[in-house]
Design an enzyme around this catalytic site. Structure first.
Site: not given
Length: 166
Positions: A68-70, A72-73
């Site tokens: 999941p990228c949330q 890192y975003s």
């Protein structure tokens, strides 16, 4: 997710053999789009994947994942820095990918994520880029003896994806 990375790899000739997705909506979407796929192993939580689940996949061509990228975003709730990224459990899922790669020993592996991972901080007062340095270091230390571990920022539009997404 719901299978965007898998779809691209399928179009390149790969066939998914195992997937893990905890989010029910994304999980169900993935399966609906592959309802005729024979032999696809489905384990919802990557942490539940045990060595014995992976025996049939030793030395396969590719292991890929996009945790999941949330966290890192640089967009959305993370922009406020009210939650320390180091305390977000999803931000450590890449370690599960490393564990699976160590056991399966694929010919190659692909870890995919958002551009924000390159500049993200584990904490509000952390140093810019420390998340990427930490993640890359873990991949190199755990896998660098058997793999050439490198990274590259690519633009999806350079590969026929109709969006400007690095």
């Amino acid at each position: 997710g719901c299978g965007g990375l898998s779809l691209g790899l399928e179009k390149a000739g790969f066939k998914p053999v195992l997937f893990s997705e905890l989010n029910k909506s994304a999980h169900d979407t993935y399966l609906v789009n592959r309802e005729n796929m024979v032999g696809l192993k489905d384990i919802r939580d990557v942490k539940d994947i045990k060595k014995e689940d992976l025996e049939d996949f030793k030395n396969i061509e590719l292991v890929c994942g996009g945790p999941p990228c949330q966290g890192y975003s640089a967009i959305g709730i993370r922009r406020t820095h009210k939650a320390e990224k180091v305390k977000m459990p999803k931000n450590r899922l890449y370690k599960e990918m490393i564990r699976i790669i160590e056991h399966v020993e694929p010919k190659i592996f692909l870890f995919e994520n958002v551009r924000g991972i390159l500049t993200g901080r584990w904490t509000f007062n952390g140093k810019k880029g420390e998340i990427f340095r930490s993640v890359f270091k873990d991949f190199k230390e755990k896998l660098g003896e058997n793999y050439l571990v490198r990274w590259e920022l690519i633009k999806s539009s350079s590969y026929g994806i109709p969006q400007n997404r690095p």
